[in-house]
Design an enzyme around this catalytic site. Structure first.
Site, PDB file in Angstrom:
ATOM      1  N   THR A   1     -23.957   5.878   0.362  1.00  0.00           N
ATOM      2  CA  THR A   1     -24.365   5.822  -1.050  1.00  0.00           C
ATOM      3  C   THR A   1     -23.278   6.444  -1.937  1.00  0.00           C
ATOM      4  OG1 THR A   1     -25.655   7.817  -0.559  1.00  0.00           O
ATOM      5  CG2 THR A   1     -26.893   5.765  -0.784  1.00  0.00           C
TER       6      THR A   1
ATOM      7  N   ASP B   1     -15.063   6.901  10.624  1.00  0.00           N
ATOM      8  CA  ASP B   1     -14.192   7.516   9.629  1.00  0.00           C
ATOM      9  C   ASP B   1     -12.734   7.572  10.078  1.00  0.00           C
ATOM     10  OD1 ASP B   1     -13.691   8.750   7.197  1.00  0.00           O
ATOM     11  OD2 ASP B   1     -13.913  10.762   8.023  1.00  0.00           O
TER      12      ASP B   1
ATOM     13  N   GLU C   1     -26.920  15.864  19.593  1.00  0.00           N
ATOM     14  CA  GLU C   1     -25.716  16.567  20.030  1.00  0.00           C
ATOM     15  C   GLU C   1     -24.572  16.034  19.167  1.00  0.00           C
ATOM     16  OE1 GLU C   1     -25.880  18.978  22.241  1.00  0.00           O
ATOM     17  OE2 GLU C   1     -28.010  18.607  22.569  1.00  0.00           O
TER      18      GLU C   1
ATOM     19  N   SER D   1     -21.832  14.246   6.185  1.00  0.00           N
ATOM     20  CA  SER D   1     -21.672  13.298   5.069  1.00  0.00           C
ATOM     21  C   SER D   1     -22.927  12.444   4.811  1.00  0.00           C
ATOM     22  CB  SER D   1     -20.436  12.410   5.273  1.00  0.00           C
ATOM     23  OG  SER D   1     -19.264  13.197   5.356  1.00  0.00           O
TER      24      SER D   1
ATOM     25  N   HIS E   1      -9.140  -0.579   6.990  1.00  0.00           N
ATOM     26  CA  HIS E   1     -10.525  -0.995   7.210  1.00  0.00           C
ATOM     27  C   HIS E   1     -10.586  -2.207   8.143  1.00  0.00           C
ATOM     28  CE1 HIS E   1     -11.913   2.005   4.520  1.00  0.00           C
ATOM     29  NE2 HIS E   1     -11.406   1.461   3.425  1.00  0.00           N
TER      30      HIS E   1
ATOM     31  N   ARG F   1     -15.446   5.061  -4.785  1.00  0.00           N
ATOM     32  CA  ARG F   1     -14.065   4.626  -4.501  1.00  0.00           C
ATOM     33  C   ARG F   1     -13.638   3.531  -5.485  1.00  0.00           C
ATOM     34  NH1 ARG F   1     -13.185   5.002   2.008  1.00  0.00           N
ATOM     35  NH2 ARG F   1     -14.262   6.987   2.249  1.00  0.00           N
TER      36      ARG F   1
ATOM     37  N   ASN G   1     -10.203   5.341   8.729  1.00  0.00           N
ATOM     38  CA  ASN G   1      -9.446   4.088   8.545  1.00  0.00           C
ATOM     39  C   ASN G   1      -8.297   4.263   7.550  1.00  0.00           C
ATOM     40  OD1 ASN G   1     -11.442   2.990  10.109  1.00  0.00           O
ATOM     41  ND2 ASN G   1     -12.460   1.880   8.452  1.00  0.00           N
ATOM     42  N   GLY G   2      -8.578   4.980   6.468  1.00  0.00           N
ATOM     43  CA  GLY G   2      -7.583   5.169   5.408  1.00  0.00           C
ATOM     44  C   GLY G   2      -6.374   5.943   5.917  1.00  0.00           C
ATOM     45  N   ARG G   3      -6.642   7.032   6.630  1.00  0.00           N
ATOM     46  CA  ARG G   3      -5.534   7.846   7.147  1.00  0.00           C
ATOM     47  C   ARG G   3      -4.756   7.103   8.226  1.00  0.00           C
ATOM     48  NH1 ARG G   3      -9.243  12.527   8.419  1.00  0.00           N
ATOM     49  NH2 ARG G   3     -10.737  10.954   7.727  1.00  0.00           N
TER      50      ARG G   3
ATOM     51  N   LEU H   1     -29.037  -4.779  22.968  1.00  0.00           N
ATOM     52  CA  LEU H   1     -28.561  -3.630  22.187  1.00  0.00           C
ATOM     53  C   LEU H   1     -28.900  -3.890  20.718  1.00  0.00           C
ATOM     54  CD1 LEU H   1     -26.656  -1.082  21.722  1.00  0.00           C
ATOM     55  CD2 LEU H   1     -24.792  -2.721  21.483  1.00  0.00           C
TER      56      LEU H   1
HETATM   57  C1  IPE Z   1     -18.497   8.725   5.697  1.00  0.00           C
HETATM   58  O1  IPE Z   1     -17.132   8.805   5.549  1.00  0.00           O
HETATM   59  C2  IPE Z   1     -18.970   7.356   5.302  1.00  0.00           C
HETATM   60  C3  IPE Z   1     -18.636   6.278   6.207  1.00  0.00           C
HETATM   61  C4  IPE Z   1     -17.912   6.348   7.292  1.00  0.00           C
HETATM   62  C5  IPE Z   1     -19.218   4.996   5.885  1.00  0.00           C
HETATM   63  P1  IPE Z   1     -16.472   9.308   4.199  1.00  0.00           P
HETATM   64  O2  IPE Z   1     -15.011   9.220   4.374  1.00  0.00           O
HETATM   65  O3  IPE Z   1     -17.046   8.582   3.037  1.00  0.00           O
HETATM   66  O4  IPE Z   1     -16.980  10.824   4.143  1.00  0.00           O
HETATM   67  P2  IPE Z   1     -16.350  12.073   3.428  1.00  0.00           P
HETATM   68  O5  IPE Z   1     -16.089  11.686   1.997  1.00  0.00           O
HETATM   69  O6  IPE Z   1     -15.105  12.417   4.151  1.00  0.00           O
HETATM   70  O7  IPE Z   1     -17.380  13.153   3.558  1.00  0.00           O
HETATM   71  C1  IPE Z   2     -13.757   4.517   6.731  1.00  0.00           C
HETATM   72  O1  IPE Z   2     -12.797   5.494   6.698  1.00  0.00           O
HETATM   73  C2  IPE Z   2     -15.014   4.911   6.069  1.00  0.00           C
HETATM   74  C3  IPE Z   2     -15.619   3.868   5.208  1.00  0.00           C
HETATM   75  C4  IPE Z   2     -16.080   4.157   4.026  1.00  0.00           C
HETATM   76  C5  IPE Z   2     -15.723   2.506   5.702  1.00  0.00           C
HETATM   77  P1  IPE Z   2     -12.210   6.097   5.361  1.00  0.00           P
HETATM   78  O2  IPE Z   2     -11.906   5.027   4.382  1.00  0.00           O
HETATM   79  O3  IPE Z   2     -13.106   7.163   4.840  1.00  0.00           O
HETATM   80  O4  IPE Z   2     -10.893   6.710   5.931  1.00  0.00           O
HETATM   81  P2  IPE Z   2     -10.233   8.077   5.512  1.00  0.00           P
HETATM   82  O5  IPE Z   2     -11.259   9.146   5.689  1.00  0.00           O
HETATM   83  O6  IPE Z   2      -9.798   7.922   4.089  1.00  0.00           O
HETATM   84  O7  IPE Z   2      -9.088   8.222   6.465  1.00  0.00           O
HETATM   85 MG    MG Z   3     -13.243   9.146   5.221  1.00  0.00          MG
END
Ligand code: IPE
Ligand code: IPE
Ligand code: MG
Length: 254
Positions: A72, A26, A219, A208, A43, A77, A28-30, A137
């Site tokens: 899911t 999580d 953990e 999530s 991404h 998006r 990537n967007g920010r 792995l």
């Molecule tokens: C969880 O991240 C899903 C993946 C990393 C694939 P999200 O960004 O979708 O989760 P929320 O919306 O912050 O809970």
């Molecule tokens: C990647 O991070 C999660 C995927 C769905 C691949 P995000 O796209 O959720 O990034 P943020 O949370 O918006 O920063």
């Molecule tokens: Mg996210």
């Protein structure tokens, strides 16, 4: 380079490793927003971080690594972002498959992959087949994965099985209670063992819908580092932290 705030951890100082590590990739967007880039570019940077992370994890005594790549809920998006994610995934697999074979990385998937775009299903099928004999792995890509969906899917499968027993006149078998072992056989992740270490970069402290059943005694490690910045040293920090946990499983310490 190690920063002063986070001195580099020596791999040799870690003696106990988790069997199954799961990571929510999580942030990537920010990460992209902070740099004035598009979410797709975020991404892409996440894919590159994953490349580097896999090269490191394969050198460790960790046999299972689960990656939350598409939930899911991620279908909510914009179509363009969803498409960019699926395109990137195909590119990632096509580019990495030979490298995976070389390194002994077996690719598998968990989730309802029947809903993936056709080309993704084809590419995925091909990499799973090509890497099936790799044994160093196992990298478990969670694609269109959600724990609630997984649990309902398992419940339905068991219900169908019980109905078959009824139809065949095997009333005793049809009325048997469900054990944890039986239930686990129907989870998408089967036969991967439970999660020991659950990692979530990106700053959010939530699960999530990821591996709920499998993480019952995991953990949980959260860090503000965004996934594209989650590197080898971040992984070492998480592993060093994991080693210090006292895992009691409801019992008492030794
Ligand atoms: C969880 O991240 C899903 C993946 C990393 C694939 P999200 O960004 O979708 O989760 P929320 O919306 O912050 O809970
Ligand atoms: C990647 O991070 C999660 C995927 C769905 C691949 P995000 O796209 O959720 O990034 P943020 O949370 O918006 O920063
Ligand atoms: Mg996210």
């Amino acid at each position: 380079m190690a920063s002063d705030a986070h001195p580099e951890i020596e791999l040799s100082s870690i003696k106990t490793f988790p069997v199954h590590v799961a990571i929510v990739m999580d942030g990537n967007g920010r990460w992209a927003k902070n740099k004035g880039l598009s979410r797709s570019e975020g991404h892409r940077a996440g894919g590159e971080a994953l490349d580097r992370l896999l090269d490191f994890v394969v050198t460790l005594p960790i046999p299972f690594f689960s990656l939350y790549a598409f939930s899911t809920e991620n279908w909510k998006r914009p179509v363009s972002e969803v498409q960019a994610l699926w395109d990137l995934m195909n590119e990632f697999f096509e580019k990495r498959v030979d490298h995976c074979i070389q390194k002994g990385i077996k690719i598998r998937a968990s989730g309802d992959v029947s809903k993936l775009p056709l080309l993704n299903r084809k590419v995925l099928k091909r990499v799973i087949k090509k890497t099936e004999n790799c044994s160093h792995l196992t990298v478990n890509f969670c694609l269109n994965y959600g724990s609630r969906d997984e649990i309902l899917h398992a419940a339905e499968k068991i219900m169908q099985e019980r109905l078959e027993f009824y139809k065949n006149g095997q009333k005793n078998k049809a009325e048997e209670s469900i054990t944890e072992e039986e239930f686990e056989k129907y989870l998408y992740t089967h036969p991967i063992p439970p999660v020991d270490l659950f990692l979530r970069p990106g700053g959010e402290k939530r699960i999530s819908n990821f591996l709920l059943w499998q993480s019952a005694y995991a953990e949980l490690y959260f860090t503000d580092k965004l996934f594209p910045d989650f590197d080898q040293n971040e992984m070492l920090k998480a592993l060093a932290w994991f080693e210090g946990r006292d895992r009691r499983y409801g019992s008492l310490s030794e």
